[in-house]
Each structure stands twice: as C-alpha cells, then as structure tokens.
Write a protein that holds these residues in place. Sequence first.
Motif, PDB file in Angstrom:
ATOM      1  N   LEU A   1       4.950  -6.027  -8.671  1.00  0.00           N
ATOM      2  CA  LEU A   1       3.815  -6.219  -9.578  1.00  0.00           C
ATOM      3  C   LEU A   1       3.940  -5.319 -10.815  1.00  0.00           C
ATOM      4  CD1 LEU A   1       1.177  -7.877  -9.590  1.00  0.00           C
ATOM      5  CD2 LEU A   1       0.028  -5.808  -8.764  1.00  0.00           C
ATOM      6  N   ALA A   2       4.320  -4.057 -10.539  1.00  0.00           N
ATOM      7  CA  ALA A   2       4.461  -3.107 -11.655  1.00  0.00           C
ATOM      8  C   ALA A   2       5.547  -3.556 -12.623  1.00  0.00           C
ATOM      9  CB  ALA A   2       4.786  -1.720 -11.111  1.00  0.00           C
TER      10      ALA A   2
ATOM     11  N   LYS B   1       5.770  -4.522  -2.791  1.00  0.00           N
ATOM     12  CA  LYS B   1       4.905  -5.479  -3.466  1.00  0.00           C
ATOM     13  C   LYS B   1       4.365  -4.890  -4.780  1.00  0.00           C
ATOM     14  CE  LYS B   1       1.397  -8.795  -2.097  1.00  0.00           C
ATOM     15  NZ  LYS B   1       0.466  -9.169  -1.022  1.00  0.00           N
ATOM     16  N   ARG B   2       3.937  -3.621  -4.638  1.00  0.00           N
ATOM     17  CA  ARG B   2       3.408  -2.967  -5.849  1.00  0.00           C
ATOM     18  C   ARG B   2       4.512  -2.789  -6.896  1.00  0.00           C
ATOM     19  NH1 ARG B   2       0.152   1.752  -2.732  1.00  0.00           N
ATOM     20  NH2 ARG B   2      -1.169   0.370  -1.538  1.00  0.00           N
TER      21      ARG B   2
ATOM     22  N   GLU C   1       6.246  -0.638   2.090  1.00  0.00           N
ATOM     23  CA  GLU C   1       4.838  -0.699   1.680  1.00  0.00           C
ATOM     24  C   GLU C   1       4.682  -0.606   0.161  1.00  0.00           C
ATOM     25  OE1 GLU C   1       6.272   1.579   3.459  1.00  0.00           O
ATOM     26  OE2 GLU C   1       5.660   3.606   2.955  1.00  0.00           O
ATOM     27  N   TRP C   2       5.695  -0.174  -0.549  1.00  0.00           N
ATOM     28  CA  TRP C   2       5.618  -0.062  -2.011  1.00  0.00           C
ATOM     29  C   TRP C   2       6.300  -1.236  -2.740  1.00  0.00           C
ATOM     30  CZ3 TRP C   2       2.707   3.242  -4.700  1.00  0.00           C
ATOM     31  CH2 TRP C   2       2.207   4.359  -4.013  1.00  0.00           C
TER      32      TRP C   2
END
Lengths: 700, 130
Positions: free
Chosen positions: B97-98, B93-94, B90-91
């Motif tokens: 992006l980060a 994708k972020r 769940e992390w």
Amino acid sequence: MSKHPVLRVLAWLAVLTAIDAITPSSTLRAEERPPCEGRNALRQPFFGDLHVHTALSLDASTQGTRLRPRDAYRFARGEEVGIQPFDESGNALRHLRLDRPLDFAAVTDHAEFFGELRICETPGLPGYDSPTCMVYRRWPRLAFFVMNSRVAAGADSTRFSYCGEGARGCLDAARAPWREVVDAAEESYDRTDRCSFTSFIGYEWTGAPDARNLHRNVLFAGSVVPDLPVSALDATIVSDLWRELERVCTKEKPGCEFLAIPHNSNLSAGLMFADTEETGAPFTPEYARLRARMEPLVELTQHKGDSECRLGAGTNDESCTFELLPYDSFAGKFMTSAEDPGPTSFVRNALKDGLLLEERLGTNPFQLGLVASTDTHLGTPGQVDEKNHPGHGGAGRPATADGPIELPDDVEFNPGGLAVLWAEENTRESLFAAMRRRETYSTSGPRITVRFFGGWSYPADLCDAASFDEIGYAGGVPMGGTLPAPPDAAAKPSFAVTALRDPGVEKKPGAPLERIQIVKGWIENGETREKVYDVATAPDEATVDEATCATSAGGASSLCRVWTDPDFDLAERAFYYARVLETPTCRWQTYFCNAAGVRCDEPDTVPPQLGACCDEQIPRTIRERAVTSPIWYGVIARGARAPRPARQSRAGPHSCARCASAARFARGDPSLHFSPDHVARRSRVPKIREPRTGGRRRRT
Amino acid sequence: MSVKTTRRILWLALVVVLPVPYWVMESGRVPSLWLLELTGFALAMLMTEGGMVPQIVSGLFAGQALLSVGACWLVAWLATRVLYSAVPPEWQKRGVLAAVVLLFVSSLLRIYATPLVSGGSPVNLIELFA
C-alpha cells in the motif's frame, strides 16, 4: 424604359450600379483608387514580408499559434500582439511589436489542410470525431507529423478519408478559412492616398515529395482570386500547380493574375533546381517557358536558412557560409547522418545553370529575381530582430510556459529576412509590377537600401551625381533587367551600385556597411563559371565582441561604385548581382545566451538545455546582408533577330577571343542575338510625369 | 494478499505512474499507460487513413509501449520478491500500500515531459492526461 435620353442613361447607370453591388468581391475589376501622395516615378524601396503563417496553417496551430490573418496584418502595420505560450486564462505570456511597421505583407498559410483543420476544430462537422481529428485536438504536435506526411507523398498525395466522397467535405470546409484570408487582406489594404500599407492575397503550396521541399508561395495581384486555393493535394506536382492556377485564375476569373515564389531550395535535396521535373521528366522548351512565366522570383533567405550558395557546393566563395543548415531536406533534420545540400539546392548555381538551359531550351527557366521573408509561423510578419528572436515555429521549437530557460528556436534557424521592392508607390499594382520585372532584392533582416543598375556607358563619377537613379534608368536597366544590346563589339558592361546602411531606430541603430561585392556567373566553353569581385570596401574594418555583442567603430554609412567588368566577353552569357555585407554583429543565439549568463569557456554556466549556445558548428556572429536580383547579359528570346551593331569592332589585337566574338556578332551569328524586347527594355525608363515631392522617398 | 496479486497491483501502479523514456521523432519520459493510449489512437488513425508515416509512428509507439509495460512487470516482479523476502508478513500488505501511495504521490510532481504536451515543459500525471 423612358425614351428620354437622360433618363435612359440614368436608368442604365442604376442597373450597372446594382450589378456592381451584388458582384462578389472576388470578381471585382481592377480597382480605381486615388494616386498615392508619396508617388515617385523614379521608384522607392518598400520593405515587406511575403511569407507569413497564422493559426490557419497546420504547423502553426499545432505549435500553439493563435494569431489569425487579421492579427498578422495588424502586427505588420505596427500594432502589438500577444503570442504563445498562454496562461490558463488564455493570456499571452509574450508580446511583440515591430520597431518599424512594414510597407507590405502577404499572409501565406498552407492551403493543404484549410478544410481538414476546420473540420477538426468545428464540432458537428462530419469528420470531427475521426481518429485523426481526435489526435489533432489531443496531441497537436503528433498530428503535425502524421498529417503533414500527406504532402510528402508527392504525386501520390491523397486527402484524408474523413474528407468524404471526392473530398467534398474538406473542400467545402476550406471555403471559410480561404474567405478569412481574402477578407483580412482586403480589409488591411490601405486604399487611401496615404498608401501606408499593402496586403496581398496569397497562400503556400506545400508540395514536398519524399520530404524534399518544393514549396511555393502563390501571390495574387489584386482582389480577383480563385474560389479556393490550389493545394498540393489538388495539384501534386509543380507544373500541375501552374497549369491549374492558370485555369482557375487567369482563364476563369477575368482580372485574376498571380505569380509563384519558390523557397527553401536548401531543403529540397537538390530537387528545386535540378534540370528535370520532380517526376524525373526532362525539361522541355514548353516547361521552361511556363516556369519562367510563373516564377520570376525566388525567396533567397528566411527562417529555415539561406539558399544563395554553400561553400563547397559549386563555389569557393568564402562568404557562402551564411545561415546554412546542416541537412538538405526536412527528413534530414531527424537523421543523425544527414547529407550536406548539393549544388542544385542553391540559387546561385540555378542562375548559372539557367544560362546553360537557355542555350538548350531557348528560355531560361531560372531567370530569378531575389526576395527574402521570414516564414514566421507565429503570425508576426517582419519580426527579424536578432536581439529579440521569438522563434518562428514551423519546423522549429514550440514555446513553453514553464520549465528552465531554453533557446526559443532550433539553433540552426534564424529570424528570417525581408523582401524589398523598388516601386513607384505602395499599391498592389505598383508592387506587383516590381515583382514581375524583378526589381527586387533580399535582405537578411536589416533595412539596407541598395540600387543596382547595369548599362554600357555609366560615367565613372556617377556616385557623385545628384541624379544617380535618373541616370541609372536612362543609361541601362535596374536589378532584375537584361542588358540591352551592346553599342559595339568592344563594349564592356558597367554597373552602378549604391548602398545605404540601415538607419535603424534610435535605440537600435543599424550596423554600418563593410563592402559591396558583385557576383558574376557566366558560361565558358560550355561550362558555368563564377567570380566574386569586391567593388567597394569601407575604409576601416569593424569587429564585434562575442561576450558583450559590442561593436567597434568602423564600416561605412554608405558605399557606392561604378564598376566595369574587366573580364567581359561578348560571347559569354552572364549575370551579375550585387551583395552588400554589413560589419559583423552577434547572431540571435549569442544575444540570448549572453543574457542567460552562458559562458562557453566556463562549463558550469552552461545548463543542459542551453548546450546549443556553445555548438561550434553554429557561428556566433554574422554579417547581415542584402542581395540584389541579377542583371543578365545575352539572354536570348526565342526567334529573336539581332540588331546590327552600330560600329565594327574596335577590339585590339590583344583580345583575339573578343575579335572572334565581335566578328560573329557583326555577321549576325544567331548564338549572339539579342531580342528586340531587350533593346526595348533599355528605353523602359520610368516616365517622370509628376514632380518629385519626396514625400515617401526615404533613406536617400 | 498473494504474491501474484501483489505483483499485479505493483505492476499496474508502475504502468500508470513510472516515467519511462521513449523516442518517436522526439524524446520524452512518460508512463507506459500514456504510451498505450497514444498507441491506440495511432493504430486507429493508421486503420482509417493508412500511410507510411502513421505506420512508422504507430509501430514505434506500440513497440515502446510493449517494452515499457514489460519493463514495469520486471520491476514489479523484483519489488515483490524483495518485499516478500525482506519484509515480515504482517508488514507486507502495508508495504504494498505504501509503495502504491508513494508512486501516486510522486506522480503529482512534475516528473514527466514530452514535446506533445505543454510544449515539452515538465508536467504531472494529471496534466499529462488532461
């Protein structure tokens, strides 16, 4: 037309005036002008710079130089200019002004890409959108490497394809920048009787086969110049340059006169003074005559190093370590294991080889007088101050607006030197004549005044005479000349040399003098020899503290000596030149590094970008110097007959070699002939037609 | 987001942003994209004008551009592996992006330098391509 004689004359005058008015300036006759108020028949030294680049040169514009020829002349005349880097509004972030204006200058932009650059900089001109021009506008420094390589192809150099059919586009586009060069020189020339400044029209021919430098500066005597300069893309080898210039200047433009000055033989990988042309063809008598006629001078020192001599390359002279580059060609700068320059890269060896070549060819192709210049690529002629060296660009380092403090130039380069011409007055005619007769000398920057005469009978106390120069001319020849025939077979040449220190300006006085040396080169048993004589030395030595650049007391304000060659042999061709050394001073990077707080014995004070401050290969102090044009002995004009000696030999039994020479001389041995021209030169004393006013006679 | 897509996004970001060292007559540190752009112009110049120096220059630029693009791919591959093995799904994708944002923000710092732009002074990505 009226039959009345007066009206007829007036009508003709009107017609002539009209013709004169519509004649372009490039075809004007030799000009008439009032005599200079400070004219001195016994000549005076004029200091100038004959090697200057502006934004019209590829290697200047691609390093951010924006000054143009008119700006360069303004600077030479003493005005302040702004130089790169510039801020976003276009304001210059550095400003320069000469402590003392120059007497003369020549803007000598590279002729090769006059048209090419104009096309790349002018929207709408055919070729503006070519890939090469896009690279030029976007990454100028890359364009410099790539475009400049065009002239490194030697005889195979070609124009860019964007120049169009027959290069017409680039040739047409070159007219505007060439006009700018010509007009700037014309406007800057002081034609009043003040004669405060002389500008010469000129340009640089930039031939460099395989990156071996054969560059020449071409200077025109007056306003009459070719429609376009002859570049290394038009005449790819040097002899073609001379012949093409003779065609487009001497033959096609009445009144057009020029000379060429080679420079940076230290970067020629031995090619500049080899005994073959760059094509490998051996010298012919015709080539030697042509070269001697075209090139009376050589630029001894400048921004990219000194070319007098190199310790180990044909000499063991310990003073031949001055401003040497650690590579022998432009390409060597980018190689890790570059060659050291060989003997034929240096002027002293050329002067020696010239004596040999003269024996073989009948003409000395290397009978060269000496000058120096800056080769600035900032458009700042005469900017030779070691304490404030801005970096002269060109092959050097581009200026940056941001980032940490770094050296303004590659550490092996230097601020360059000045040309000094002994002339009656500061006019084109007088200065050009000085260059033609080689009455010139080079300085590494300081305005040292040197006079050097050679003759057969100078009095030993000449240095005490008030009329040193008058006796100097009357009794012999000045620097650049050839000794007249000796009065008898036992005669020995004597040389009178005097030097005055650079007075500098109030805040920056010049350094005192340390010594005068006379360098002799000659032929002995078919081989060249050289010897350096210390002829005058200051009583006290001076030293310099590298940490503060403070100098101790010592040195002399002036030195003078009449010196007779103790080793002279009548049968030996020879030359003599004087070298005047200043006491040691800090080199430019030492001033800079000290000001930046660098202490080489404390590594914490040496940031990476200032590592060159502590480069042990680069001296931290220097002895600035002036080097005069030589005086030659025994240079023979082809077909000349010798005058009979006035007396028979008085040589004693101790000098048997001299006896033999004297006997040959007395018999009229052709190998010892002197030309009538050389005898005549002895009497070529400047005629004193007017009283010495002393108006322009400085420093003496 | 698939592993392949993640890898491609990171790879592209690195090509645009990651400073890599190069040497062509002089040295500097620039992103691969800048080397590719220069390679394109150098090749165009070579094709129109020919000559040995344009040949050497375009060859050096092309070679180093390809090398740096390859190096970026390797870094992207490694980063993706780390991301997908160490970061909870769940992390991920972020995380991608980060990483991309971080790269582009850092490109606004003056981390690039080449003698061909601003006389070698440090510049940021915008100044480099301006």
